[in-house]
Design an enzyme around this catalytic site. Sequence first.
Site, PDB file in Angstrom:
ATOM      1  N   LYS A  23       0.865  -1.191   0.000  1.00  0.00           N
ATOM      2  CA  LYS A  23       0.000   0.000   0.000  1.00  0.00           C
ATOM      3  C   LYS A  23       0.894   1.230   0.000  1.00  0.00           C
ATOM      4  CE  LYS A  23      -3.873   2.283   2.247  1.00  0.00           C
ATOM      5  NZ  LYS A  23      -3.389   3.606   1.841  1.00  0.00           N
ATOM      6  N   LYS A 205      -7.530  -2.992   3.399  1.00  0.00           N
ATOM      7  CA  LYS A 205      -6.254  -2.332   3.704  1.00  0.00           C
ATOM      8  C   LYS A 205      -5.863  -2.639   5.142  1.00  0.00           C
ATOM      9  CE  LYS A 205      -8.573   2.179   4.260  1.00  0.00           C
ATOM     10  NZ  LYS A 205      -8.586   3.588   3.810  1.00  0.00           N
ATOM     11  N   ASP A 440      44.419  -0.761   2.226  1.00  0.00           N
ATOM     12  CA  ASP A 440      44.648  -0.168   3.542  1.00  0.00           C
ATOM     13  C   ASP A 440      45.968   0.609   3.549  1.00  0.00           C
ATOM     14  OD1 ASP A 440      44.129   0.416   6.190  1.00  0.00           O
ATOM     15  OD2 ASP A 440      45.073  -1.418   6.933  1.00  0.00           O
TER      16      ASP A 440
END
Length: 610
Positions: A23, A205, A440
């Site tokens: 919804k 709903k 690194d």
Amino acid sequence: MKPMLPTLTFDLTPSPDWLYEVKYDGFRAILNWDDSGITLTSRNDKPLLPQFPEIAGYLESLEKQFQPFLPLRLDGELVWLENAYKANFSTIQVRGRLKAANKIAEQAAKSPCRLMVFDILVLAGKSQISKTFEKRKDELLKLFMKLGLPNVADPYSETLLQPVVPHTDFSKLWENVVLYDGEGIIAKHKNSLWEEGKRSLQWLKYKNWKYVSCFITAFEKTNGYFYVGVYKEGKIHGIGQVLFGFKPDEKQALQSTVKQNMVREDNQFIYVEPAICLEVKYLELYDNQLREPHFHRFRFDSKPEECTYEQFIFKQKNLPEDLDITHPDKPLWKHHDIQKADFILYLREISPYMLPFLENRILTVIRYPHGMFGDPFYQKNCPDYAPEFVQTHQAEGIDYIVCNNLKTLIWLGNQLAIEFHIPFQTTHSKGASEIVFDLDPPSRDEFHMAVKAALLIKEVLDQLNLIGFIKTSGNKGLQIYLPLPEDVFSFDDTRLFTSFIADYLISKDPDSFTIERMKKNRGNRLYVDYVQHSEGKTIVAPYSLRGNDHAGVATPLYWEEVSDKLNPVDFNMENALNRIRKQGDPFKNYFQTKFIQNFGPVLEVLKANK
């Protein structure tokens, strides 16, 4: 025409006779395209295209594709799509109120809305409303396929017409709606017919309510609303008013109690001191007021001072109800105003993007029980006091935690597990799930070396038609990922490639890069650790925090961001979420890439030249 409307339900029982849709929260809209042109009308039959011209512009650009299917009428929701499961209500409300044509045009270009289509009413001039919903849905999805339009909801796609896909598994869909903080679900009976203007029990709903414990501050005599609030920093903080959800006897008893205990009264209100506690369910906070509030129950077990703004914010984020967040105001960083509550809320907000990388992977965490004010420790074994919902996996005699859901993530956050480290394979993998390069540099001041290495690797990936993703380490480096299909390549296979890349970097710039394992012999060069990518080794997960001074986050980047302008300290907890809201998730296609990664031919060449 008036649209068909769903009926609100507070109790939804999943059934194989029903289909379930997300919804979306926006403006209900019916699109009509015939010989007279394109119209987009609201449920009250108001024209929407003047406010949302981007929809007409988009459709007109595809007129040739649409021509065989005209006249066409589609039913949908006009939304500003935040993620695949949530539309941002406040954003589309602001758009809907704009009046100036230049402002409307600016927003239409800069931040376009979308029409999420869930039904088809007319196709090529033929009415579809006599067909069942299931058959109409099939026609709709076929239409999108014939048009060559994507068949998924995607807030980062340029496609402004997107389908609402039906689901048969309610539980899985609901899990995602809650995770992504969506409005709810629409359940539609497979055999339902489209009925103009009717509020039907064939469409239901079911909303994703939030709950707040609050107290009554006033009663409005003219309309019967009860005003509610919470305590914020010791003062009453109003959060809205509630009218619906009370049974008649509950409402009458509450009115009587308010009148009997009033402290003052004027023409409009009766005021009371905080004393009557209740729980109110609502959708979200909009303009600092509860949206769609409904009374849920009285809280006779609560005291007004327990109804706090902090608890309100936690509940607003739909944190698991049975998890108690301890010491939410504990400070965690020395130079940042980050409390434990902020960290928990960060994990909640970032969870949709972080959890897929933790799923089905054994977890090593670094816990900071005193924040950055005390010593951390590594934790691999699941502690005896872990709740039953925490999943584990045995490996190398260790009962590792596996973080497969939001509840476990928040529980770990409450344990102040700041850093999340994961291996390069899942618990089900028979080989490497990805290749990762950990770039690194010697220190943060040499971060430019990591940038240089990353860009050189990107050149190679492009030449080999390989797809790489890049993120900061959250500390002082960069990390490049190549997703791989599961159970295809061994770590011996991936070692050939990582070794090849390491040799390539050193050949390009031996003064900047080295594979020397002894620190004392590296000098001021970036160590290319191709050995680290192996079974049993780990790397920090995307979006994990780091226990360093700048509250760093292992932040996914877009490749175009990778330049000497990058500063690793800019990627921290305070801006990680803002990046996603503004720019999207750079790793959003990570798992789809596994199926198209062209690593096999590259590996064959490496083996042939071994």
